[in-house]
Design a protein around this motif. Structure first.
Motif, short mmCIF file in Angstrom:
data_model
loop_
_atom_site.label_atom_id
_atom_site.label_comp_id
_atom_site.label_asym_id
_atom_site.label_seq_id
_atom_site.Cartn_x
_atom_site.Cartn_y
_atom_site.Cartn_z
N PRO A 333 0.81 -1.22 0.00
CA PRO A 333 0.00 0.00 0.00
C PRO A 333 0.85 1.27 0.00
CG PRO A 333 -0.87 -1.57 1.57
CD PRO A 333 0.46 -2.11 1.13
N ASN A 334 1.91 1.30 0.80
CA ASN A 334 2.78 2.47 0.86
C ASN A 334 3.55 2.65 -0.44
OD1 ASN A 334 2.43 1.12 3.58
ND2 ASN A 334 3.17 3.11 4.24
N LEU A 335 4.05 1.55 -0.99
CA LEU A 335 4.80 1.63 -2.25
C LEU A 335 3.90 2.13 -3.37
CD1 LEU A 335 6.81 -1.73 -2.03
CD2 LEU A 335 7.72 0.59 -1.79
N GLY A 336 2.66 1.63 -3.43
CA GLY A 336 1.75 2.06 -4.47
C GLY A 336 1.40 3.53 -4.36
N LEU A 339 4.66 5.49 -5.45
CA LEU A 339 5.34 5.31 -6.74
C LEU A 339 4.41 5.15 -7.93
CD1 LEU A 339 8.08 2.74 -5.59
CD2 LEU A 339 8.32 5.23 -5.84
N LEU A 340 3.15 4.79 -7.72
CA LEU A 340 2.29 4.42 -8.85
C LEU A 340 1.10 5.34 -8.97
CD1 LEU A 340 2.20 0.52 -8.41
CD2 LEU A 340 3.63 1.83 -9.99
N PRO A 341 0.64 5.57 -10.21
CA PRO A 341 -0.62 6.29 -10.41
C PRO A 341 -1.78 5.29 -10.44
CG PRO A 341 0.42 5.91 -12.52
CD PRO A 341 1.35 5.32 -11.49
N GLY A 342 -2.97 5.77 -10.27
CA GLY A 342 -4.14 4.92 -10.44
C GLY A 342 -4.38 4.67 -11.92
N VAL A 343 -4.85 3.46 -12.27
CA VAL A 343 -5.09 3.09 -13.66
C VAL A 343 -6.45 2.43 -13.77
CG1 VAL A 343 -4.31 1.69 -15.61
CG2 VAL A 343 -2.62 2.78 -14.11
N LEU A 344 -7.30 2.94 -14.68
CA LEU A 344 -8.61 2.35 -14.99
C LEU A 344 -9.44 2.12 -13.73
CD1 LEU A 344 -7.55 -0.25 -17.71
CD2 LEU A 344 -8.52 2.03 -18.06
N ALA A 346 -8.45 1.50 -10.78
CA ALA A 346 -7.76 0.73 -9.74
C ALA A 346 -6.85 1.66 -8.95
CB ALA A 346 -6.94 -0.40 -10.36
N SER A 347 -6.88 1.55 -7.65
CA SER A 347 -6.07 2.43 -6.81
C SER A 347 -4.59 2.06 -6.92
CB SER A 347 -6.50 2.29 -5.35
OG SER A 347 -6.17 1.01 -4.85
N LEU A 354 -0.95 -6.08 -6.83
CA LEU A 354 -1.01 -6.99 -7.98
C LEU A 354 0.37 -7.22 -8.59
CD1 LEU A 354 -4.25 -5.69 -9.77
CD2 LEU A 354 -4.01 -7.62 -8.19
N LEU A 355 1.20 -6.18 -8.64
CA LEU A 355 2.56 -6.34 -9.16
C LEU A 355 3.41 -7.23 -8.26
CD1 LEU A 355 3.32 -2.69 -10.38
CD2 LEU A 355 2.94 -4.72 -11.81
#
Length: 443
Positions: A333-336, A339-344, A346-347, A354-355
């Motif tokens: 959760p912290n890494l997402g 580092l990551l944007p939301g896509v379609l 999905a948070s 998932l990764l």
């Protein structure tokens, strides 16, 4: 130059081998489909009796303890008496165990929480005692597959696992849903207990019975050299395996890997329930996703890599990926979020999870196939069942110790089981590197 008769015999042998392989994989799939049905509901089932999450770990440990005792015995029996009867016994025992498991609510009404938990523990211990089907299936596959093709064939067992987790959790979530329970109450007679926990259990029992019938009707006993009956029980078999310079490190690897991975197996559903707020259906979808990854990894990726790389290198690569995934999983959760944007829709937190699960699935697939192939290579042709039984028993011992420890520390600190698992996996990586270098030195 082969004669037409020899060519025909070789073709017939190939067809028979493929048919046997497909049949045993089908039986394993049906049985694992039933197991997959139960996985997403099991933690919620235990929590429904108002007890601590530690009982989730103890329940898993009870299964593994009896599997530890009986898996080597069933492996030896399969070497001496045949693979087919052991497979039939194991899936029939699973059917009985799942039936008892589904009656937990009835025992609760009659005898209270103690009675309900007693029924669940009895069911899981019976299932563990009969749980030699995977080791026997692996031995069966080595019987009908040439040595140079065994890594790829054993990868199909992993793919079958994946298929069970693709369809099983989704099927379990559907059967446990309120509409399905309402329909079942209208259809079944009043003496059949119907709930979101009993229905998946009875479905799993029915699937195990289907696997039993399939084995009885379609599974031939493989042609192989049978080992004469030998004395000695569980302790003797483990002593013999630990005295074998080739098998000893693999037995220890199976023990430590199982101890480490139990942190994921036992703590994962409570983790996504507590940290992500997921219910049974959402947890089931996550397990379905893991199953799809398992099919792709072990049915396609591992088969391709096994033709290019030695078993030891597959195992080292898999353990390394598993180490990275275990380190990252509790902090997904912290890494997402960082580092990551939301896509379609999905948070970022879900995408990170998932990764990480994709990396975990790849590592687990490579490690399982690599170590299983190493066991097959280390054992003689007439003791494949015993070798797989002993290594499965070592894995069961790890899963006996791991779940109570992992759930106990999960209750204290949610990320602790995953990091402890990563630490143990680092030890496995080091051991497999040593084995790889030793193998290269003697090649």
């Amino acid at each position: 130059m082969s004669t037409p008769r020899a060519a025909t015999a070789e073709m017939a042998g190939g067809v028979s081998r493929r048919r046997s392989l497909v049949t045993v994989l089908g039986i394993v799939f049906i049985d694992l489909l039933g197991f997959g049905v139960i996985i997403p509901i099991l933690p919620f089932y235990v929590r429904s009796f108002g007890v601590s999450d530690v009982f989730i770990g103890l329940l898993a440990a009870s299964y593994s303890l009896t599997q530890f005792v009986f898996a080597p015995l069933l492996g030896r029996i399969s070497d001496e008496r045949g693979r087919r009867p052991v497979l039939m016994l194991s899936v029939f025992g699973s059917a009985v165990a799942w039936t008892i498991f589904g009656l937990g609510g009835e025992f609760d009404a009659l005898f209270g929480t103690v009675g309900a938990l007693g029924a669940l523990f009895a069911a899981r211990m019976l299932a563990g005692a009969m749980g030699g089907n995977i080791a026997t299936a692996q031995a069966y596959i080595t019987d009908v597959t040439p040595p140079e093709e065994r890594a790829a064939a054993l990868g199909l067992v992993g793919a079958t696992f994946g298929l069970g987790f693709v369809f099983g959790p989704a099927l379990g979530a559907a059967v446990a849903s309120d509409p399905a329970v309402a329909v079942a109450r209208d259809i079944f007679p009043g003496f059949v207990p119907v709930s979101s926990f009993s229905l998946p259990s009875f479905l799993a029992a029915g699937l195990s019975l289907l696997a039993f019938v399939a084995a009885a009707l379609f599974l031939p006993e493989p042609n192989r050299t049978r080992r004469a009956a030998r004395g000695g029980g569980l302790v003797a078999q483990f002593r013999a395996a630990l005295a074998d310079a080739d098998l000893r490190p693999l037995v220890l690897v199976f023990l430590v890997v199982s101890l480490a991975f139990s942190g994921v197996q036992v703590a994962f559903i409570p983790f996504v329930a507590d940290i992500y707020g997921y219910d049974e259906a959402q947890a089931g979808l996550l397990l379905t996703y893991i199953g799809v990854l398992g099919v792709l990894n072990q049915g396609v990726v591992v088969r391709a890599l096994s033709r290019r790389y030695a078993d030891t290198r597959l195992a080292v690569g898999g353990a390394s990926l598993l180490l990275l995934a275990l380190l990252a999983l509790p902090f997904a959760p912290n890494l997402g979020a960082t580092l990551l944007p939301g896509v379609l829709g999905a948070s970022p937190e879900l995408l990170a999870l998932l990764l990480v699960l994709a990396v975990l699935s790849s590592g687990n697939g490579l490690l399982n196939v690599g170590t299983a192939s190493m066991v097959s290579a280390a054992a003689s042709e007439d003791s494949q069942g015993s070798a797989f039984g002993v290594t499965q028993g070592a894995g069961s011992l790890g899963r006996t110790v791991g779940p109570p420890v992992m759930t106990g520390i999960y209750v204290l600190v949610y990320w602790a089981p995953f990091l402890l698992g990563a630490l143990l996996t680092a030890v496995v990586v080091a051991a497999l590197v040593v084995l790889t270098r030793r193998s290269a030195a003697f090649a």
